[in-house]
Design a protein around this motif. Structure first.
Motif, PDB file in Angstrom:
ATOM      1  N   PHE A  48     -13.745  27.068  -7.311  1.00  0.00           N
ATOM      2  CA  PHE A  48     -13.428  27.044  -5.070  1.00  0.00           C
ATOM      3  C   PHE A  48     -12.323  26.582  -5.530  1.00  0.00           C
ATOM      4  O   PHE A  48     -11.398  25.408  -5.950  1.00  0.00           O
ATOM      5  CB  PHE A  48     -14.171  25.754  -4.891  1.00  0.00           C
ATOM      6  N   GLY A  49     -10.998  26.651  -4.704  1.00  0.00           N
ATOM      7  CA  GLY A  49      -9.560  26.261  -4.344  1.00  0.00           C
ATOM      8  C   GLY A  49      -9.454  27.048  -3.426  1.00  0.00           C
ATOM      9  O   GLY A  49      -9.222  28.494  -3.632  1.00  0.00           O
ATOM     10  N   CYS A  50      -8.118  26.782  -2.865  1.00  0.00           N
ATOM     11  CA  CYS A  50      -7.110  27.823  -1.782  1.00  0.00           C
ATOM     12  C   CYS A  50      -6.154  26.488  -1.332  1.00  0.00           C
ATOM     13  O   CYS A  50      -6.024  25.608  -2.248  1.00  0.00           O
ATOM     14  CB  CYS A  50      -8.247  27.680  -0.385  1.00  0.00           C
ATOM     15  N   LEU A  51      -5.407  27.091  -0.637  1.00  0.00           N
ATOM     16  CA  LEU A  51      -3.936  26.351  -0.385  1.00  0.00           C
ATOM     17  C   LEU A  51      -4.546  26.523   1.219  1.00  0.00           C
ATOM     18  O   LEU A  51      -4.818  27.264   2.044  1.00  0.00           O
ATOM     19  CB  LEU A  51      -2.985  27.121  -0.437  1.00  0.00           C
ATOM     20  N   LEU A  52      -4.335  25.413   1.792  1.00  0.00           N
ATOM     21  CA  LEU A  52      -4.582  24.475   2.883  1.00  0.00           C
ATOM     22  C   LEU A  52      -3.070  23.635   3.347  1.00  0.00           C
ATOM     23  O   LEU A  52      -2.841  22.921   3.438  1.00  0.00           O
ATOM     24  CB  LEU A  52      -5.240  23.146   2.883  1.00  0.00           C
ATOM     25  N   ASP A  53      -2.903  24.965   4.341  1.00  0.00           N
ATOM     26  CA  ASP A  53      -1.508  24.792   5.256  1.00  0.00           C
ATOM     27  C   ASP A  53      -0.352  24.023   4.188  1.00  0.00           C
ATOM     28  O   ASP A  53       0.460  23.371   3.832  1.00  0.00           O
ATOM     29  CB  ASP A  53      -1.684  23.494   5.982  1.00  0.00           C
ATOM     30  N   GLY A  54      -0.687  25.226   2.929  1.00  0.00           N
ATOM     31  CA  GLY A  54       0.404  24.924   2.215  1.00  0.00           C
ATOM     32  C   GLY A  54       0.835  24.659   0.549  1.00  0.00           C
ATOM     33  O   GLY A  54       1.509  23.871   0.161  1.00  0.00           O
ATOM     34  N   LYS A  55      -0.740  23.538   0.893  1.00  0.00           N
ATOM     35  CA  LYS A  55      -1.367  22.240  -0.381  1.00  0.00           C
ATOM     36  C   LYS A  55      -2.193  22.485  -1.109  1.00  0.00           C
ATOM     37  O   LYS A  55      -2.560  23.500   0.004  1.00  0.00           O
ATOM     38  CB  LYS A  55      -1.293  20.935   0.810  1.00  0.00           C
ATOM     39  N   ALA A  56      -2.601  22.434  -2.407  1.00  0.00           N
ATOM     40  CA  ALA A  56      -3.666  22.843  -2.711  1.00  0.00           C
ATOM     41  C   ALA A  56      -4.797  21.961  -2.245  1.00  0.00           C
ATOM     42  O   ALA A  56      -4.719  20.930  -1.690  1.00  0.00           O
ATOM     43  CB  ALA A  56      -3.892  22.197  -4.449  1.00  0.00           C
ATOM     44  N   PHE A  57      -5.942  23.121  -2.304  1.00  0.00           N
ATOM     45  CA  PHE A  57      -6.980  21.836  -1.892  1.00  0.00           C
ATOM     46  C   PHE A  57      -8.530  22.638  -2.881  1.00  0.00           C
ATOM     47  O   PHE A  57      -8.122  23.511  -2.960  1.00  0.00           O
ATOM     48  CB  PHE A  57      -7.450  22.498  -0.334  1.00  0.00           C
ATOM     49  N   LEU A  58      -9.244  21.316  -3.073  1.00  0.00           N
ATOM     50  CA  LEU A  58      -9.894  21.015  -4.257  1.00  0.00           C
ATOM     51  C   LEU A  58     -11.524  20.710  -4.117  1.00  0.00           C
ATOM     52  O   LEU A  58     -10.944  19.961  -3.495  1.00  0.00           O
ATOM     53  CB  LEU A  58      -9.903  20.890  -5.807  1.00  0.00           C
ATOM     54  N   PRO A  59     -12.297  21.317  -4.238  1.00  0.00           N
ATOM     55  CA  PRO A  59     -13.779  19.982  -4.260  1.00  0.00           C
ATOM     56  C   PRO A  59     -13.815  18.827  -4.874  1.00  0.00           C
ATOM     57  O   PRO A  59     -12.228  18.826  -5.436  1.00  0.00           O
ATOM     58  CB  PRO A  59     -14.663  21.224  -4.724  1.00  0.00           C
ATOM     59  N   GLY A  60     -13.901  18.072  -4.245  1.00  0.00           N
ATOM     60  CA  GLY A  60     -14.103  16.297  -5.019  1.00  0.00           C
ATOM     61  C   GLY A  60     -14.868  16.722  -6.311  1.00  0.00           C
ATOM     62  O   GLY A  60     -16.001  17.666  -5.991  1.00  0.00           O
ATOM     63  N   ASN A  61     -15.211  15.005  -6.970  1.00  0.00           N
ATOM     64  CA  ASN A  61     -15.850  15.209  -8.178  1.00  0.00           C
ATOM     65  C   ASN A  61     -16.694  14.074  -8.281  1.00  0.00           C
ATOM     66  O   ASN A  61     -16.503  13.502  -8.403  1.00  0.00           O
ATOM     67  CB  ASN A  61     -14.343  14.398  -9.103  1.00  0.00           C
ATOM     68  N   PHE A  62     -17.727  14.474  -6.764  1.00  0.00           N
ATOM     69  CA  PHE A  62     -19.006  13.939  -6.377  1.00  0.00           C
ATOM     70  C   PHE A  62     -19.857  15.232  -6.142  1.00  0.00           C
ATOM     71  O   PHE A  62     -19.760  15.935  -6.119  1.00  0.00           O
ATOM     72  CB  PHE A  62     -18.152  13.396  -5.231  1.00  0.00           C
ATOM     73  N   PRO A  63     -21.196  14.619  -6.101  1.00  0.00           N
ATOM     74  CA  PRO A  63     -22.240  15.417  -5.681  1.00  0.00           C
ATOM     75  C   PRO A  63     -21.728  15.880  -4.476  1.00  0.00           C
ATOM     76  O   PRO A  63     -20.995  15.421  -3.467  1.00  0.00           O
ATOM     77  CB  PRO A  63     -23.474  13.939  -5.796  1.00  0.00           C
ATOM     78  N   ASN A  64     -22.476  16.988  -4.340  1.00  0.00           N
ATOM     79  CA  ASN A  64     -22.595  18.319  -4.091  1.00  0.00           C
ATOM     80  C   ASN A  64     -21.148  18.510  -2.644  1.00  0.00           C
ATOM     81  O   ASN A  64     -20.919  18.885  -1.814  1.00  0.00           O
ATOM     82  CB  ASN A  64     -23.030  17.303  -2.004  1.00  0.00           C
ATOM     83  N   ALA A  65     -20.414  18.590  -3.814  1.00  0.00           N
ATOM     84  CA  ALA A  65     -18.544  18.886  -3.311  1.00  0.00           C
ATOM     85  C   ALA A  65     -18.744  20.263  -3.275  1.00  0.00           C
ATOM     86  O   ALA A  65     -17.833  20.664  -2.374  1.00  0.00           O
ATOM     87  CB  ALA A  65     -17.710  17.931  -3.794  1.00  0.00           C
ATOM     88  N   THR A  66     -19.506  20.543  -3.539  1.00  0.00           N
ATOM     89  CA  THR A  66     -19.844  21.904  -3.679  1.00  0.00           C
ATOM     90  C   THR A  66     -21.322  22.798  -2.808  1.00  0.00           C
ATOM     91  O   THR A  66     -22.140  21.801  -3.381  1.00  0.00           O
ATOM     92  CB  THR A  66     -19.162  23.016  -4.715  1.00  0.00           C
ATOM     93  N   ASN A  67     -21.434  23.823  -2.514  1.00  0.00           N
ATOM     94  CA  ASN A  67     -22.406  24.632  -2.165  1.00  0.00           C
ATOM     95  C   ASN A  67     -23.191  25.809  -2.132  1.00  0.00           C
ATOM     96  O   ASN A  67     -20.855  26.369  -1.455  1.00  0.00           O
ATOM     97  CB  ASN A  67     -22.765  23.971  -0.899  1.00  0.00           C
ATOM     98  N   CYS A  68     -23.581  26.449  -2.841  1.00  0.00           N
ATOM     99  CA  CYS A  68     -23.262  28.315  -2.262  1.00  0.00           C
ATOM    100  C   CYS A  68     -24.647  28.942  -2.481  1.00  0.00           C
ATOM    101  O   CYS A  68     -25.339  28.149  -3.532  1.00  0.00           O
ATOM    102  CB  CYS A  68     -22.504  28.931  -3.163  1.00  0.00           C
ATOM    103  N   PHE A  69     -24.924  29.806  -1.282  1.00  0.00           N
ATOM    104  CA  PHE A  69     -26.450  30.078  -1.510  1.00  0.00           C
ATOM    105  C   PHE A  69     -26.030  31.582  -0.530  1.00  0.00           C
ATOM    106  O   PHE A  69     -25.257  31.944   0.098  1.00  0.00           O
ATOM    107  CB  PHE A  69     -27.671  29.731  -0.501  1.00  0.00           C
ATOM    108  N   TYR A  70     -27.469  32.242  -1.401  1.00  0.00           N
ATOM    109  CA  TYR A  70     -27.715  33.643  -0.515  1.00  0.00           C
ATOM    110  C   TYR A  70     -28.661  34.418  -0.154  1.00  0.00           C
ATOM    111  O   TYR A  70     -29.252  34.397  -1.689  1.00  0.00           O
ATOM    112  CB  TYR A  70     -26.555  34.874  -1.416  1.00  0.00           C
ATOM    113  N   GLN A  71     -28.743  33.962   0.716  1.00  0.00           N
ATOM    114  CA  GLN A  71     -30.673  34.051   0.782  1.00  0.00           C
ATOM    115  C   GLN A  71     -30.753  34.642   2.213  1.00  0.00           C
ATOM    116  O   GLN A  71     -30.009  35.402   2.287  1.00  0.00           O
ATOM    117  CB  GLN A  71     -30.844  33.095   1.725  1.00  0.00           C
ATOM    118  N   LEU A  72     -32.341  35.597   1.520  1.00  0.00           N
ATOM    119  CA  LEU A  72     -32.731  36.899   2.493  1.00  0.00           C
ATOM    120  C   LEU A  72     -34.371  36.369   2.822  1.00  0.00           C
ATOM    121  O   LEU A  72     -34.615  35.042   2.560  1.00  0.00           O
ATOM    122  CB  LEU A  72     -33.411  37.913   1.902  1.00  0.00           C
ATOM    123  N   VAL A  73     -33.501  35.791   4.759  1.00  0.00           N
ATOM    124  CA  VAL A  73     -34.348  35.031   5.503  1.00  0.00           C
ATOM    125  C   VAL A  73     -34.709  36.460   6.298  1.00  0.00           C
ATOM    126  O   VAL A  73     -34.006  36.687   7.673  1.00  0.00           O
ATOM    127  CB  VAL A  73     -34.154  33.654   6.036  1.00  0.00           C
TER     128      VAL A  73
END
Length: 139
Positions: free
Chosen positions: A6-31
């Motif tokens: 995961f990553g992007c530029l946020l206001d011109g600066k690199a933004f990456l997830p932290g190195n800790f639990p739950n720093a990323t989450n992704c789901f695709y669900q039929l509800v």
């Protein structure tokens, strides 16, 4: 499957997830007969929680599809910027795009690119650019 990226530029600066639990989450669900996609990555910046999120509300995603990012309401795809407890979401005025480049529903992998602008509670427009993700999702 490869590692989630995961990553992007946020206001011109690199933004990456932290190195800790739950720093990323992704789901695709039929509800309830509707599809919901959600992706989030976060880190601590200036001693505050900062997160970039994308999602769909009651809207199916498909490979090679490009979505305009608007408000977080049923039938829309949205982008979100959270700093501390303040959450800012794309609108028809401050919008963006999400491109789904891969959707593997057998191995539960979704990849894509994105960009968007959001207006925060202090009147500042934040520019999220060159966003990309390659994630295993839960369903």
């Amino acid at each position: 499957t490869g590692a989630n990226t995961f990553g992007c530029l946020l206001d011109g600066k690199a933004f990456l997830p932290g190195n800790f639990p739950n720093a990323t989450n992704c789901f695709y669900q039929l509800v309830g007969g509707e599809y919901y996609f959600y992706l989030n990555f976060n880190n601590n910046v200036s001693n505050s929680f900062l997160a970039i999120s994308l999602g769909s509300e009651a809207k199916q995603i498909e490979q090679n599809q490009i979505f305009d990012l608007f408000e977080r309401i049923d039938g829309n795809v949205f982008g979100s910027y959270t700093f501390g407890t303040l959450n800012s979401i794309t609108t028809h005025t401050h919008t963006g795009k999400l491109t789904i480049t891969k959707l593997d529903e057998v191995n539960h992998i979704v990849s894509g690119t994105f960009w968007f602008d959001v207006l925060d509670n202090n009147g500042v427009v934040h520019q999220i650019r060159e966003g990309r993700f390659d994630a295993q999702y839960t369903n």
